[in-house]
Design a protein around this motif. Structure first.
Motif, PDB file in Angstrom:
ATOM      1  N   TYR A   1      -5.859 -10.400   4.214  1.00  0.00           N
ATOM      2  CA  TYR A   1      -4.675  -9.591   4.500  1.00  0.00           C
ATOM      3  C   TYR A   1      -3.561  -9.902   3.504  1.00  0.00           C
ATOM      4  O   TYR A   1      -3.496 -10.999   2.939  1.00  0.00           O
ATOM      5  CB  TYR A   1      -4.141  -9.879   5.912  1.00  0.00           C
ATOM      6  CG  TYR A   1      -5.027  -9.426   7.034  1.00  0.00           C
ATOM      7  CD1 TYR A   1      -4.836  -8.190   7.644  1.00  0.00           C
ATOM      8  CD2 TYR A   1      -6.051 -10.252   7.510  1.00  0.00           C
ATOM      9  CE1 TYR A   1      -5.648  -7.777   8.693  1.00  0.00           C
ATOM     10  CE2 TYR A   1      -6.865  -9.851   8.554  1.00  0.00           C
ATOM     11  CZ  TYR A   1      -6.668  -8.610   9.145  1.00  0.00           C
ATOM     12  OH  TYR A   1      -7.470  -8.213  10.183  1.00  0.00           O
ATOM     13  N   GLU A   2      -2.676  -8.938   3.357  1.00  0.00           N
ATOM     14  CA  GLU A   2      -1.416  -9.177   2.676  1.00  0.00           C
ATOM     15  C   GLU A   2      -0.305  -9.143   3.717  1.00  0.00           C
ATOM     16  O   GLU A   2      -0.209  -8.195   4.497  1.00  0.00           O
ATOM     17  CB  GLU A   2      -1.150  -8.118   1.604  1.00  0.00           C
ATOM     18  CG  GLU A   2       0.129  -8.403   0.816  1.00  0.00           C
ATOM     19  CD  GLU A   2       0.368  -7.383  -0.281  1.00  0.00           C
ATOM     20  OE1 GLU A   2       0.151  -7.734  -1.449  1.00  0.00           O
ATOM     21  OE2 GLU A   2       0.773  -6.251   0.043  1.00  0.00           O
TER      22      GLU A   2
ATOM     23  N   ALA B   1      -7.630 -19.457   9.834  1.00  0.00           N
ATOM     24  CA  ALA B   1      -6.767 -18.681   8.936  1.00  0.00           C
ATOM     25  C   ALA B   1      -6.194 -19.613   7.874  1.00  0.00           C
ATOM     26  O   ALA B   1      -5.693 -20.689   8.190  1.00  0.00           O
ATOM     27  CB  ALA B   1      -5.641 -18.017   9.725  1.00  0.00           C
ATOM     28  N   VAL B   2      -6.268 -19.192   6.612  1.00  0.00           N
ATOM     29  CA  VAL B   2      -5.835 -20.037   5.492  1.00  0.00           C
ATOM     30  C   VAL B   2      -4.906 -19.238   4.582  1.00  0.00           C
ATOM     31  O   VAL B   2      -5.154 -18.054   4.311  1.00  0.00           O
ATOM     32  CB  VAL B   2      -7.045 -20.539   4.683  1.00  0.00           C
ATOM     33  CG1 VAL B   2      -6.586 -21.310   3.448  1.00  0.00           C
ATOM     34  CG2 VAL B   2      -7.932 -21.430   5.542  1.00  0.00           C
ATOM     35  N   PHE B   3      -3.845 -19.897   4.124  1.00  0.00           N
ATOM     36  CA  PHE B   3      -2.967 -19.306   3.117  1.00  0.00           C
ATOM     37  C   PHE B   3      -2.497 -20.406   2.182  1.00  0.00           C
ATOM     38  O   PHE B   3      -2.745 -21.597   2.414  1.00  0.00           O
ATOM     39  CB  PHE B   3      -1.776 -18.578   3.772  1.00  0.00           C
ATOM     40  CG  PHE B   3      -0.740 -19.493   4.373  1.00  0.00           C
ATOM     41  CD1 PHE B   3       0.426 -19.810   3.691  1.00  0.00           C
ATOM     42  CD2 PHE B   3      -0.925 -20.046   5.639  1.00  0.00           C
ATOM     43  CE1 PHE B   3       1.374 -20.658   4.241  1.00  0.00           C
ATOM     44  CE2 PHE B   3       0.013 -20.898   6.206  1.00  0.00           C
ATOM     45  CZ  PHE B   3       1.175 -21.207   5.498  1.00  0.00           C
TER      46      PHE B   3
ATOM     47  N   PHE C   1      -6.913  -6.037   3.298  1.00  0.00           N
ATOM     48  CA  PHE C   1      -7.416  -5.751   1.948  1.00  0.00           C
ATOM     49  C   PHE C   1      -8.940  -5.680   1.919  1.00  0.00           C
ATOM     50  O   PHE C   1      -9.509  -4.881   1.176  1.00  0.00           O
ATOM     51  CB  PHE C   1      -6.929  -6.822   0.965  1.00  0.00           C
ATOM     52  CG  PHE C   1      -5.565  -6.549   0.398  1.00  0.00           C
ATOM     53  CD1 PHE C   1      -4.636  -5.768   1.067  1.00  0.00           C
ATOM     54  CD2 PHE C   1      -5.202  -7.089  -0.828  1.00  0.00           C
ATOM     55  CE1 PHE C   1      -3.381  -5.517   0.534  1.00  0.00           C
ATOM     56  CE2 PHE C   1      -3.947  -6.843  -1.382  1.00  0.00           C
ATOM     57  CZ  PHE C   1      -3.032  -6.052  -0.693  1.00  0.00           C
ATOM     58  N   SER C   2      -9.600  -6.540   2.711  1.00  0.00           N
ATOM     59  CA  SER C   2     -11.066  -6.519   2.736  1.00  0.00           C
ATOM     60  C   SER C   2     -11.570  -7.125   4.032  1.00  0.00           C
ATOM     61  O   SER C   2     -10.897  -7.958   4.650  1.00  0.00           O
ATOM     62  CB  SER C   2     -11.645  -7.286   1.539  1.00  0.00           C
ATOM     63  OG  SER C   2     -11.356  -8.665   1.648  1.00  0.00           O
TER      64      SER C   2
ATOM     65  N   LEU D   1      -3.302 -13.894   3.177  1.00  0.00           N
ATOM     66  CA  LEU D   1      -3.783 -14.620   4.355  1.00  0.00           C
ATOM     67  C   LEU D   1      -5.244 -14.268   4.586  1.00  0.00           C
ATOM     68  O   LEU D   1      -5.592 -13.092   4.702  1.00  0.00           O
ATOM     69  CB  LEU D   1      -2.947 -14.249   5.587  1.00  0.00           C
ATOM     70  CG  LEU D   1      -3.338 -14.863   6.931  1.00  0.00           C
ATOM     71  CD1 LEU D   1      -3.164 -16.377   6.916  1.00  0.00           C
ATOM     72  CD2 LEU D   1      -2.497 -14.252   8.060  1.00  0.00           C
ATOM     73  N   SER D   2      -6.104 -15.299   4.654  1.00  0.00           N
ATOM     74  CA  SER D   2      -7.547 -15.085   4.822  1.00  0.00           C
ATOM     75  C   SER D   2      -8.003 -15.617   6.180  1.00  0.00           C
ATOM     76  O   SER D   2      -7.573 -16.701   6.600  1.00  0.00           O
ATOM     77  CB  SER D   2      -8.325 -15.786   3.706  1.00  0.00           C
ATOM     78  OG  SER D   2      -7.951 -15.280   2.438  1.00  0.00           O
TER      79      SER D   2
END
Length: 363
Positions: A68-69, A124-126, A52-53, A84-85
């Motif tokens: 991300y998606e 990574a974080v969600f 996404f960015s 998810l970042s």
């Protein structure tokens, strides 16, 4: 302490060996996953993660922040999505990953992220509650339960499922070392992490923090003040578990399994238990004894150094000290570095007087 059932005896009475360990592992899974957690959601299929960015962070030289998606498709045509970042360190990858699912509470502190990046890790974080709300009043109308309203799994299973789907996505990313994904979570998130790590052998390193009962703390042996099955009714959090677990109220010591089953299912992969001495509800001495009971499995599989623990002063929190211990453990097992920390330090010399039967504890 006499921790039962014995991990190294098959259900037919034969001794467990390195050759038949996978049979015993399957037995452990068959007993505890359905009985404690109500089973697991359908796996589904994760497509290519959608970027996404992607931005370069001004204050952190060379660090890229990506969002991300993660879409999971099911055979019935239904779909679930998780955001998810990632913070990606400078340099040439691929990199190990620290995957953290407690984004529902707070993002990781900047200093923790900086330290992880500085050691050559992606962070990574969600938000695990995208798979199921952490709210007894409405969880059945959220996440996976909207897709499967008659499901019997508890929310811990839904949250563990979300870790698995993020691993699916991470393994498709070229800057990720697919063989070096570590997971961490705190409290109910720690329970989630141990469950997720026990079931998914793609996860390279597992770190439940202050995970307590339903996590790494034993049901059969508890310290005064520990969580019990009854206490989850009192807190309103019994929905984290399956219905079979709830039916065992006031019978903690009669469960036909204990949490060392999950610890053993992680073997031979690296497992680090981070705990706090004053966090009595999480039963830290019971976690320590669970580690001792699991060590023979790691020895059987010739991975004695792959189970460790780090206990600190203080109470229930995911502290900077806990994350530093985890990063040190990742240094050893994912980066092949040497650290001075002893991850198997002898604790609780008076353990026999500290712990009591879970039956006494729950009455």
């Amino acid at each position: 302490m006499d921790v039962r059932p014995d991990l190294l005896t098959l259900q037919d009475g034969r001794a467990v060996t390195a050759l038949n360990w996978r049979q015993r592992r399957a037995e452990l899974s068959d007993v505890i996953i359905s009985s404690a957690y109500g089973g697991m959601p359908p796996t589904g299929r994760v497509g290519e993660p959608l970027l996404f960015s992607s931005v370069t962070m001004r204050d952190w030289e060379g660090v890229v922040y990506e969002t991300y998606e993660v879409r999971t498709m099911f055979s019935c045509g239904k779909e679930h999505r998780i955001r998810l970042s990632l913070w990606v360190p400078p340099g040439k990858g691929p990199f190990p990953v620290l995957l953290y699912g407690d984004g529902c509470w707070h993002m990781l502190h900047d200093e923790t992220v900086r330290q992880a990046l500085g050691r050559g890790n992606i962070v990574a974080v969600f938000d695990r509650t995208e798979a199921a709300a952490d709210n007894s009043a409405c969880y059945r109308r959220t996440g996976l339960y909207r897709l499967y309203p008659e499901a019997s799994f508890g929310t811990l299973s839904a949250w563990a499922w979300a870790y698995h789907r993020c691993v699916d996505a991470l393994q498709q990313m070229p800057n990720v070392r697919a063989d070096a994904i570590a997971i961490s979570g705190h409290s109910r998130g720690g329970k989630t992490v141990l469950l997720a790590g026990a079931l998914d052998e793609r996860i390279a390193l597992v770190n439940p923090n202050n995970s307590g009962i339903g996590g790494a703390g034993l049901n059969h042996w508890k310290v005064d003040g520990s969580e019990t099955i009854d206490s989850f009714f009192g807190s309103g959090n019994i929905f984290w578990f399956g219905e079979s677990f709830a039916r065992q109220r006031h019978r903690d010591n009669q469960l036909p399994y204990d949490q060392h089953f999950l610890l053993a299912m992680v073997a031979p992969r690296p497992l680090l238990l981070t705990e706090a001495y004053e966090d009595r509800a999480a039963n830290p001495p019971g976690t320590y004894v669970a580690c001792q009971a699991t060590q023979p499995v790691y020895a059987l599989l010739d991975r004695c150094a792959h189970i460790g623990w780090s206990f600190r002063e203080g109470g229930h929190a995911h502290s900077a000290a806990d994350f530093i211990a985890l990063l040190d453990y990742m240094d050893v097992h994912l980066h092949n570095r040497t650290v001075s920390r002893d991850f198997q330090r002898a604790l609780f010399p008076d353990i026999e007087s500290v712990l009591r039967s879970g039956l006494e504890q729950s009455t």
